[in-house]
Scaffold this active site. Structure first.
Site, mmCIF file in Angstrom:
data_model
loop_
_atom_site.group_PDB
_atom_site.id
_atom_site.type_symbol
_atom_site.label_atom_id
_atom_site.label_comp_id
_atom_site.label_asym_id
_atom_site.label_seq_id
_atom_site.Cartn_x
_atom_site.Cartn_y
_atom_site.Cartn_z
ATOM 1 N N HIS A 239 0.586 -1.268 -0.081
ATOM 2 C CA HIS A 239 0.290 -0.244 0.093
ATOM 3 C C HIS A 239 0.731 0.820 0.176
ATOM 4 C CE1 HIS A 239 -3.507 -2.706 1.056
ATOM 5 N NE2 HIS A 239 -2.555 -2.663 2.353
HETATM 6 O O1 RIB Z 1 -5.362 0.472 4.522
HETATM 7 C C1 RIB Z 1 -4.084 0.305 3.717
HETATM 8 C C2 RIB Z 1 -3.506 1.480 4.955
HETATM 9 O O2 RIB Z 1 -3.520 0.824 6.579
HETATM 10 C C3 RIB Z 1 -1.865 1.355 4.793
HETATM 11 O O3 RIB Z 1 -1.219 2.813 5.525
HETATM 12 C C4 RIB Z 1 -1.078 0.313 7.084
HETATM 13 O O4 RIB Z 1 -0.368 0.884 6.427
HETATM 14 C C5 RIB Z 1 -2.565 0.993 7.180
HETATM 15 O O5 RIB Z 1 -1.486 2.321 7.801
#
Ligand code: RIB
Ligand code: CA
Length: 310
Positions: A239
Protein backbone atom coordinates in the site's frame (compact mmCIF):
# COMPACT_ATOMS: atom_id res chain seq x y z
CA UNK A 1 14.56 16.46 -7.20
CA UNK A 2 11.23 16.42 -5.36
CA UNK A 3 11.17 17.62 -1.76
CA UNK A 4 8.82 15.51 0.35
CA UNK A 5 7.47 15.12 3.86
CA UNK A 6 6.29 11.57 4.56
CA UNK A 7 3.49 11.41 7.14
CA UNK A 8 3.35 7.85 8.39
CA UNK A 9 2.14 5.33 11.01
CA UNK A 10 4.81 2.56 10.85
CA UNK A 11 3.50 -0.12 10.43
CA UNK A 12 4.99 -2.80 8.21
CA UNK A 13 4.24 -1.30 4.80
CA UNK A 14 5.05 2.17 6.13
CA UNK A 15 8.52 0.86 7.01
CA UNK A 16 8.92 -0.35 3.42
CA UNK A 17 7.75 3.07 2.20
CA UNK A 18 10.36 4.82 4.35
CA UNK A 19 13.05 2.49 2.94
CA UNK A 20 11.85 3.29 -0.59
CA UNK A 21 11.77 7.05 -0.07
CA UNK A 22 15.25 7.16 1.45
CA UNK A 23 16.72 4.89 -1.23
CA UNK A 24 15.46 7.03 -4.12
CA UNK A 25 17.60 9.88 -5.39
CA UNK A 26 14.56 11.48 -7.02
CA UNK A 27 13.31 12.39 -3.53
CA UNK A 28 14.74 14.73 -0.91
CA UNK A 29 13.11 13.57 2.34
CA UNK A 30 12.76 16.81 4.31
CA UNK A 31 11.08 15.10 7.28
CA UNK A 32 9.10 12.19 8.57
CA UNK A 33 6.00 13.06 10.60
CA UNK A 34 4.23 10.39 12.59
CA UNK A 35 0.57 9.83 13.37
CA UNK A 36 -1.57 7.44 15.40
CA UNK A 37 -2.99 4.67 13.23
CA UNK A 38 -1.55 1.18 12.88
CA UNK A 39 0.02 1.71 16.29
CA UNK A 40 0.17 4.54 18.83
CA UNK A 41 1.90 7.76 17.77
CA UNK A 42 4.68 7.04 20.22
CA UNK A 43 5.36 3.62 18.68
CA UNK A 44 5.05 5.06 15.18
CA UNK A 45 7.63 7.73 15.93
CA UNK A 46 10.00 5.23 17.55
CA UNK A 47 9.65 2.87 14.58
CA UNK A 48 10.33 5.64 12.09
CA UNK A 49 13.52 6.50 13.97
CA UNK A 50 14.46 2.80 14.10
CA UNK A 51 14.24 2.55 10.31
CA UNK A 52 16.30 5.73 9.84
CA UNK A 53 18.92 4.36 12.21
CA UNK A 54 18.97 1.05 10.30
CA UNK A 55 19.76 3.09 7.18
CA UNK A 56 22.38 5.17 8.99
CA UNK A 57 20.38 8.34 8.31
CA UNK A 58 20.74 10.94 11.07
CA UNK A 59 19.74 14.22 9.42
CA UNK A 60 16.04 13.67 8.76
CA UNK A 61 13.81 15.11 11.50
CA UNK A 62 11.08 12.79 12.83
CA UNK A 63 8.34 15.01 14.23
CA UNK A 64 5.64 13.58 16.51
CA UNK A 65 2.04 14.18 15.53
CA UNK A 66 -1.47 13.37 16.62
CA UNK A 67 -1.94 10.83 19.39
CA UNK A 68 -5.66 10.43 18.66
CA UNK A 69 -8.05 11.07 15.75
CA UNK A 70 -10.07 14.30 15.66
CA UNK A 71 -13.23 12.66 17.02
CA UNK A 72 -12.86 8.86 16.97
CA UNK A 73 -11.00 6.83 19.57
CA UNK A 74 -7.65 5.35 18.39
CA UNK A 75 -8.24 1.91 16.83
CA UNK A 76 -4.78 0.40 16.29
CA UNK A 77 -4.16 -2.51 13.92
CA UNK A 78 -1.61 -4.37 16.02
CA UNK A 79 -3.32 -7.63 15.07
CA UNK A 80 -1.96 -6.93 11.58
CA UNK A 81 1.34 -5.11 12.18
CA UNK A 82 2.32 -6.79 15.46
CA UNK A 83 2.55 -5.39 19.00
CA UNK A 84 5.54 -3.19 18.14
CA UNK A 85 4.23 -2.44 14.64
CA UNK A 86 7.13 -3.98 12.70
CA UNK A 87 5.99 -7.59 12.37
CA UNK A 88 8.78 -9.92 13.52
CA UNK A 89 11.52 -7.32 12.93
CA UNK A 90 13.61 -6.57 15.99
CA UNK A 91 15.39 -3.22 15.73
CA UNK A 92 17.27 -1.65 18.65
CA UNK A 93 15.90 1.24 20.67
CA UNK A 94 16.87 4.25 18.52
CA UNK A 95 19.47 6.75 19.69
CA UNK A 96 17.89 9.35 17.44
CA UNK A 97 15.38 11.52 19.36
CA UNK A 98 12.04 12.87 18.13
CA UNK A 99 12.25 16.35 16.66
CA UNK A 100 11.33 19.14 19.07
CA UNK A 101 8.82 20.51 16.56
CA UNK A 102 5.41 18.88 16.24
CA UNK A 103 4.28 17.36 12.94
CA UNK A 104 2.01 20.34 12.33
CA UNK A 105 4.78 22.85 13.06
CA UNK A 106 7.19 21.08 10.73
CA UNK A 107 4.68 20.67 7.90
CA UNK A 108 3.76 24.37 8.01
CA UNK A 109 7.40 25.44 8.36
CA UNK A 110 8.49 23.40 5.32
CA UNK A 111 5.49 24.59 3.32
CA UNK A 112 6.51 28.20 4.01
CA UNK A 113 10.13 27.39 3.12
CA UNK A 114 9.56 25.30 -0.01
CA UNK A 115 6.10 26.21 -1.24
CA UNK A 116 5.20 24.45 -4.48
CA UNK A 117 8.48 22.50 -4.39
CA UNK A 118 7.09 20.49 -1.46
CA UNK A 119 5.05 17.32 -1.89
CA UNK A 120 3.22 15.93 1.11
CA UNK A 121 2.87 12.14 1.10
CA UNK A 122 0.48 10.75 3.73
CA UNK A 123 0.44 6.99 4.21
CA UNK A 124 -1.45 6.87 7.49
CA UNK A 125 -4.69 8.41 8.76
CA UNK A 126 -5.02 12.06 7.71
CA UNK A 127 -5.16 13.53 11.21
CA UNK A 128 -1.86 15.46 10.96
CA UNK A 129 -2.70 16.80 7.51
CA UNK A 130 -6.11 18.03 8.69
CA UNK A 131 -4.56 19.65 11.78
CA UNK A 132 -1.88 21.33 9.67
CA UNK A 133 -4.57 22.68 7.33
CA UNK A 134 -6.55 24.02 10.30
CA UNK A 135 -3.37 25.66 11.61
CA UNK A 136 -2.55 27.14 8.18
CA UNK A 137 -5.61 27.38 5.89
CA UNK A 138 -3.36 28.42 2.97
CA UNK A 139 -1.62 25.02 3.05
CA UNK A 140 -3.41 23.56 -0.02
CA UNK A 141 -2.30 26.52 -2.13
CA UNK A 142 1.20 26.57 -0.62
CA UNK A 143 2.34 23.00 -1.35
CA UNK A 144 2.74 21.38 -4.75
CA UNK A 145 0.54 18.35 -4.13
CA UNK A 146 -0.66 15.89 -1.54
CA UNK A 147 -0.36 12.19 -2.37
CA UNK A 148 -2.17 9.82 -0.02
CA UNK A 149 -2.41 6.11 0.44
CA UNK A 150 -6.07 5.91 1.32
CA UNK A 151 -9.58 5.09 0.22
CA UNK A 152 -11.39 2.45 -1.79
CA UNK A 153 -13.06 4.03 -4.81
CA UNK A 154 -14.71 1.22 -6.71
CA UNK A 155 -12.87 2.15 -9.90
CA UNK A 156 -11.47 -1.38 -10.22
CA UNK A 157 -12.76 -4.78 -9.05
CA UNK A 158 -10.47 -4.44 -6.01
CA UNK A 159 -12.00 -1.17 -4.84
CA UNK A 160 -13.73 -2.40 -1.68
CA UNK A 161 -12.76 -1.85 1.96
CA UNK A 162 -10.40 -3.55 4.41
CA UNK A 163 -11.23 -1.97 7.80
CA UNK A 164 -14.90 -2.50 6.91
CA UNK A 165 -16.70 -3.86 3.83
CA UNK A 166 -16.56 -0.38 2.27
CA UNK A 167 -13.89 1.66 4.14
CA UNK A 168 -10.12 1.65 3.85
CA UNK A 169 -8.16 1.80 7.15
CA UNK A 170 -6.48 5.23 6.83
CA UNK A 171 -9.79 6.95 6.03
CA UNK A 172 -11.78 4.80 8.46
CA UNK A 173 -9.41 5.54 11.36
CA UNK A 174 -10.12 9.29 11.14
CA UNK A 175 -13.04 10.02 8.79
CA UNK A 176 -13.45 13.62 10.00
CA UNK A 177 -9.82 14.36 9.15
CA UNK A 178 -10.20 12.74 5.73
CA UNK A 179 -13.38 14.70 5.02
CA UNK A 180 -11.63 17.96 5.90
CA UNK A 181 -8.65 17.10 3.69
CA UNK A 182 -10.79 16.02 0.73
CA UNK A 183 -12.66 19.37 0.88
CA UNK A 184 -9.63 21.58 1.54
CA UNK A 185 -8.59 22.17 -2.06
CA UNK A 186 -5.29 20.27 -2.14
CA UNK A 187 -3.97 19.06 -5.49
CA UNK A 188 -4.82 15.58 -4.25
CA UNK A 189 -3.78 12.19 -5.61
CA UNK A 190 -5.10 9.05 -3.92
CA UNK A 191 -3.58 5.59 -4.17
CA UNK A 192 -6.34 3.36 -2.87
CA UNK A 193 -7.12 -0.29 -2.38
CA UNK A 194 -8.40 -0.37 -5.98
CA UNK A 195 -4.76 -0.73 -7.09
CA UNK A 196 -2.80 -1.75 -3.98
CA UNK A 197 -4.73 -5.01 -3.49
CA UNK A 198 -4.53 -5.93 -7.17
CA UNK A 199 -2.50 -9.20 -7.14
CA UNK A 200 -0.29 -7.82 -9.93
CA UNK A 201 0.96 -5.06 -7.60
CA UNK A 202 1.53 -7.16 -4.46
CA UNK A 203 4.60 -8.91 -3.01
CA UNK A 204 3.83 -12.52 -3.96
CA UNK A 205 4.93 -15.48 -1.80
CA UNK A 206 7.58 -16.30 -4.41
CA UNK A 207 8.94 -12.74 -4.36
CA UNK A 208 9.00 -12.95 -0.58
CA UNK A 209 10.99 -16.18 -0.75
CA UNK A 210 13.50 -14.45 -3.08
CA UNK A 211 13.93 -11.71 -0.48
CA UNK A 212 14.11 -14.15 2.41
CA UNK A 213 16.89 -16.11 0.66
CA UNK A 214 19.15 -13.04 0.57
CA UNK A 215 21.91 -13.01 3.16
CA UNK A 216 21.86 -9.23 3.52
CA UNK A 217 20.81 -6.86 6.32
CA UNK A 218 18.00 -5.47 4.12
CA UNK A 219 16.87 -8.95 3.12
CA UNK A 220 16.69 -10.02 6.75
CA UNK A 221 14.87 -6.85 7.88
CA UNK A 222 12.31 -6.93 5.08
CA UNK A 223 11.57 -10.65 5.46
CA UNK A 224 11.18 -10.22 9.25
CA UNK A 225 8.84 -7.30 8.64
CA UNK A 226 6.68 -9.12 6.10
CA UNK A 227 6.77 -12.85 7.02
CA UNK A 228 3.60 -13.01 9.13
CA UNK A 229 1.49 -11.02 6.67
CA UNK A 230 2.75 -12.93 3.63
CA UNK A 231 1.76 -16.19 5.35
CA UNK A 232 -1.63 -14.87 6.52
CA UNK A 233 -2.64 -13.09 3.33
CA UNK A 234 -0.84 -15.12 0.64
CA UNK A 235 1.46 -12.21 -0.08
CA UNK A 236 1.65 -8.57 0.98
CA UNK A 237 -0.12 -5.53 -0.44
CA UNK A 238 2.46 -2.77 -0.87
CA UNK A 239 0.00 0.00 0.00
CA UNK A 240 2.38 2.69 1.24
CA UNK A 241 5.33 1.99 -1.09
CA UNK A 242 2.99 2.46 -4.06
CA UNK A 243 2.03 5.93 -2.83
CA UNK A 244 5.73 6.84 -2.54
CA UNK A 245 6.36 5.37 -5.99
CA UNK A 246 3.77 7.83 -7.36
CA UNK A 247 6.09 10.64 -6.24
CA UNK A 248 9.25 8.96 -7.56
CA UNK A 249 7.85 8.24 -11.04
CA UNK A 250 4.31 9.51 -11.77
CA UNK A 251 4.33 7.57 -15.05
CA UNK A 252 4.00 4.33 -13.06
CA UNK A 253 0.37 5.07 -12.19
CA UNK A 254 -2.67 6.13 -14.21
CA UNK A 255 -4.94 8.55 -12.34
CA UNK A 256 -8.49 9.63 -13.12
CA UNK A 257 -10.28 12.64 -11.59
CA UNK A 258 -13.48 12.16 -9.59
CA UNK A 259 -15.64 13.95 -7.03
CA UNK A 260 -15.20 12.04 -3.76
CA UNK A 261 -16.91 12.57 -0.41
CA UNK A 262 -16.10 10.84 2.87
CA UNK A 263 -19.10 9.28 4.62
CA UNK A 264 -19.29 10.41 8.25
CA UNK A 265 -22.73 9.25 9.39
CA UNK A 266 -23.53 5.86 7.91
CA UNK A 267 -23.94 3.10 10.49
CA UNK A 268 -22.35 0.64 8.04
CA UNK A 269 -20.52 3.05 5.74
CA UNK A 270 -18.67 5.52 8.00
CA UNK A 271 -15.22 6.13 6.49
CA UNK A 272 -16.27 5.12 2.97
CA UNK A 273 -14.84 7.21 0.11
CA UNK A 274 -18.03 7.79 -1.89
CA UNK A 275 -16.95 8.24 -5.51
CA UNK A 276 -19.18 9.99 -8.07
CA UNK A 277 -18.68 7.83 -11.18
CA UNK A 278 -21.88 8.97 -12.93
CA UNK A 279 -21.18 9.80 -16.59
CA UNK A 280 -21.55 13.56 -17.09
CA UNK A 281 -21.68 14.33 -13.37
CA UNK A 282 -21.22 18.02 -12.69
CA UNK A 283 -19.93 17.50 -9.15
CA UNK A 284 -16.58 19.35 -8.88
CA UNK A 285 -13.68 16.89 -9.05
CA UNK A 286 -11.44 17.00 -5.97
CA UNK A 287 -9.35 13.82 -6.15
CA UNK A 288 -7.22 12.11 -8.80
CA UNK A 289 -7.74 8.44 -8.06
CA UNK A 290 -5.23 5.75 -9.08
CA UNK A 291 -6.99 3.46 -11.55
CA UNK A 292 -4.09 1.42 -12.97
CA UNK A 293 -0.39 0.66 -12.36
CA UNK A 294 2.54 -0.44 -14.52
CA UNK A 295 2.94 -3.44 -12.19
CA UNK A 296 6.15 -4.79 -13.67
CA UNK A 297 7.96 -1.46 -13.42
CA UNK A 298 6.62 -0.82 -9.92
CA UNK A 299 7.81 -4.16 -8.55
CA UNK A 300 11.16 -3.72 -10.31
CA UNK A 301 11.53 -0.30 -8.65
CA UNK A 302 10.55 -1.81 -5.28
CA UNK A 303 13.11 -4.63 -5.55
CA UNK A 304 15.91 -2.39 -6.81
CA UNK A 305 15.43 0.38 -4.26
CA UNK A 306 13.99 -1.30 -1.15
CA UNK A 307 15.46 -4.80 -1.29
CA UNK A 308 18.78 -4.20 -3.05
CA UNK A 309 19.29 -0.69 -1.75
CA UNK A 310 19.15 1.43 -4.86
O1 RIB B 1 -5.30 0.29 4.28
C1 RIB B 1 -3.90 0.26 4.19
C2 RIB B 1 -3.29 1.36 4.99
O2 RIB B 1 -3.62 1.20 6.36
C3 RIB B 1 -1.75 1.36 4.95
O3 RIB B 1 -1.28 2.69 5.07
C4 RIB B 1 -1.36 0.57 6.15
O4 RIB B 1 -0.09 0.96 6.68
C5 RIB B 1 -2.44 0.97 7.12
O5 RIB B 1 -2.04 2.20 7.72
CA1 CA C 1 0.33 3.26 6.81
Amino acid sequence: MRHIILDTDPGVDDALAILLALSSEELQVEALTTVVGNVSQEKANRNARRILEFLGVEDVPVAPGAERPLIEEPRPAEDIHGPEGLGQAKLPEPRLKPDERSAVELIVEKAEELGGELTLIAVGPLTNIALAYMAEPRLPEMVGELIIMGGAYGVTSHGFGNASPVAEFNIWHDPEAASIVFKAGFKLKAVGLDVTTDPRNRMSPSLFREIEALETPRGRLISDLCRDLVQRFNGLSLHDPLAVAAAIDPSLIEFKAFHVDVELRGEYTRGMTVTDRRPGSRAPVNVEVAVDVDSERFLKLFMERVVYGG
